[in-house]
Design an enzyme around this catalytic site. Structure first.
Site, PDB file in Angstrom:
ATOM      1  CE1 TYR A 143      -3.333  -2.591  -0.064  1.00  0.00           C
ATOM      2  CE2 TYR A 143      -3.762  -2.324   2.368  1.00  0.00           C
ATOM      3  CZ  TYR A 143      -3.948  -2.965   1.216  1.00  0.00           C
ATOM      4  OH  TYR A 143      -5.099  -3.960   0.979  1.00  0.00           O
ATOM      5  CE  LYS A 174      -5.987  -6.971   0.296  1.00  0.00           C
ATOM      6  NZ  LYS A 174      -6.572  -7.591   1.497  1.00  0.00           N
TER       7      LYS A 174
HETATM    8  P1  FBP Z   1     -11.132  -4.660   2.628  1.00  0.00           P
HETATM    9  O1  FBP Z   1     -11.411  -5.467   1.608  1.00  0.00           O
HETATM   10  O2  FBP Z   1     -12.011  -4.800   3.809  1.00  0.00           O
HETATM   11  O3  FBP Z   1     -10.789  -3.529   2.155  1.00  0.00           O
HETATM   12  O4  FBP Z   1      -9.745  -5.190   3.363  1.00  0.00           O
HETATM   13  C1  FBP Z   1      -8.643  -5.330   2.506  1.00  0.00           C
HETATM   14  C2  FBP Z   1      -7.432  -4.763   3.536  1.00  0.00           C
HETATM   15  O5  FBP Z   1      -6.452  -5.032   2.892  1.00  0.00           O
HETATM   16  C3  FBP Z   1      -7.468  -5.714   4.896  1.00  0.00           C
HETATM   17  O6  FBP Z   1      -6.623  -6.788   4.915  1.00  0.00           O
HETATM   18  C4  FBP Z   1      -6.732  -4.651   5.760  1.00  0.00           C
HETATM   19  O7  FBP Z   1      -7.203  -4.841   6.971  1.00  0.00           O
HETATM   20  C5  FBP Z   1      -7.294  -3.256   5.046  1.00  0.00           C
HETATM   21  O8  FBP Z   1      -7.571  -3.647   3.857  1.00  0.00           O
HETATM   22  C6  FBP Z   1      -6.352  -2.259   5.368  1.00  0.00           C
HETATM   23  O9  FBP Z   1      -7.045  -0.954   4.605  1.00  0.00           O
HETATM   24  P2  FBP Z   1      -6.448   0.280   4.776  1.00  0.00           P
HETATM   25  O10 FBP Z   1      -5.103   0.504   5.325  1.00  0.00           O
HETATM   26  O11 FBP Z   1      -6.463   0.984   3.334  1.00  0.00           O
HETATM   27  O12 FBP Z   1      -7.494   0.981   5.741  1.00  0.00           O
END
Ligand code: FBP
Length: 265
Positions: A143, A174
């Protein structure tokens, strides 16, 4: 049936359920239908998920009996929602312990562009090495976020992240799909033999969610790792059945329109 601990792909595709939001976001994501981990294990099992991703503490307490049919991914790091400016998320669970409690794979989040990114690169690189020795696969939540990032959803930045995940040794990366279908093809190309899955994001109506996933899949993603769009839904099993059709049978949400909810959330 669906599950095989050595291979979470069916015809090259995968559908992973993620439930680490209690740590990442806090109980604000939950209500009385989804705060109990056992209810989500039931969705993973009965919804035909290829794997289920949780923190070690949840796995220790709930990954038992029939739920052990679903391959487990143990997240090795986490951060809470209080530090989002320049995030860092460090390893708190070992690969060996994840294996001991039944994991088929391990997961780790890297915040690309944070001033702490080097620490996460180093930890994840070592995790990949250890996981390979112990026979577990690795999945990197990549991310872009932090001091050096102006646009978390820029295609070039997401692509850079996928490439780094591949070079560090991830089996699966991912990412967040930004709606740029041509860009997705480039991201998949740059990730090479590392398979690309997309995140679900915050809750939207079923049609919009499935449309997004269908587009990402048709642009080269091999599946998704989803949380809130499934377990915050009023009928998670029905939505999961539709999701399976999109991922594994390549159905579009238009083709499923009789069973897909178009309005509201
Ligand atoms: P969601 O499908 O609920 O968005 O989950 C995906 C995910 O990667 C989770 O594994 C993680 O907890 C969350 O998103 C983190 O999202 P962010 O850091 O963007 O809030």
């Amino acid at each position: 049936m669906f599950w095989n601990k050595n291979n979470i792909f069916e015809n090259g595709r995968t559908m992973i359920l993620a439930y680490d939001q209690g740590f990442e976001h806090g109980p604000a994501d939950f209500n009385m239908s989804n705060a109990d981990p056992e209810k989500i294990f039931k969705i993973a099992l009965n919804g035909g998920y290829s794997a289920f991703a949780v923190q070690a503490g949840i796995a220790e307490k709930y990954y038992k009996g029939k739920y052990r049919k679903v391959p487990l991914i143990v997240k090795l790091n986490a951060k809470d929602r209080f530090d989002n400016h320049d995030p860092v998320s460090l390893q708190h669970t070992s690969v060996a312990y994840a294996k001991k409690i039944g994991a088929a794979g391990v997961g780790y989040t890297i915040y690309l562009g944070s001033s702490h990114e080097q620490r996460m690169f180093v930890e994840f690189g070592r995790i990949c090495e250890e996981a390979k020795k112990l026979g577990l696969f690795t999945m990197c939540w990549m991310y872009p976020r932090g001091n050096k990032i102006t646009n978390e959803l820029s295609t070039e930045t997401i692509c850079y992240g996928s490439r780094i995940a591949m070079e560090l040794g991830a089996d699966i990366v991912k990412i967040k799909y930004n709606g740029d279908s041509a860009g997705m093809k480039w991201i998949v190309e740059c990730a090479g033999k590392t398979k690309v899955v997309v995140a679900g994001g915050s809750k939207v109506n079923e049609f919009e969610f499935l449309k997004n996933i269908h587009e990402a899949i048709n642009s080269g993603a091999v599946g998704l790792a989803v949380g809130r769009n499934v377990w915050q839904d009023s009928d998670p099993l029905k939505l999961s059945a539709n999701l399976r059709k999109v991922i594994f049978l390549n159905k579009s949400p238009q083709e499923l329109k009789d069973s897909v909810v178009e309005g509201g959330k």
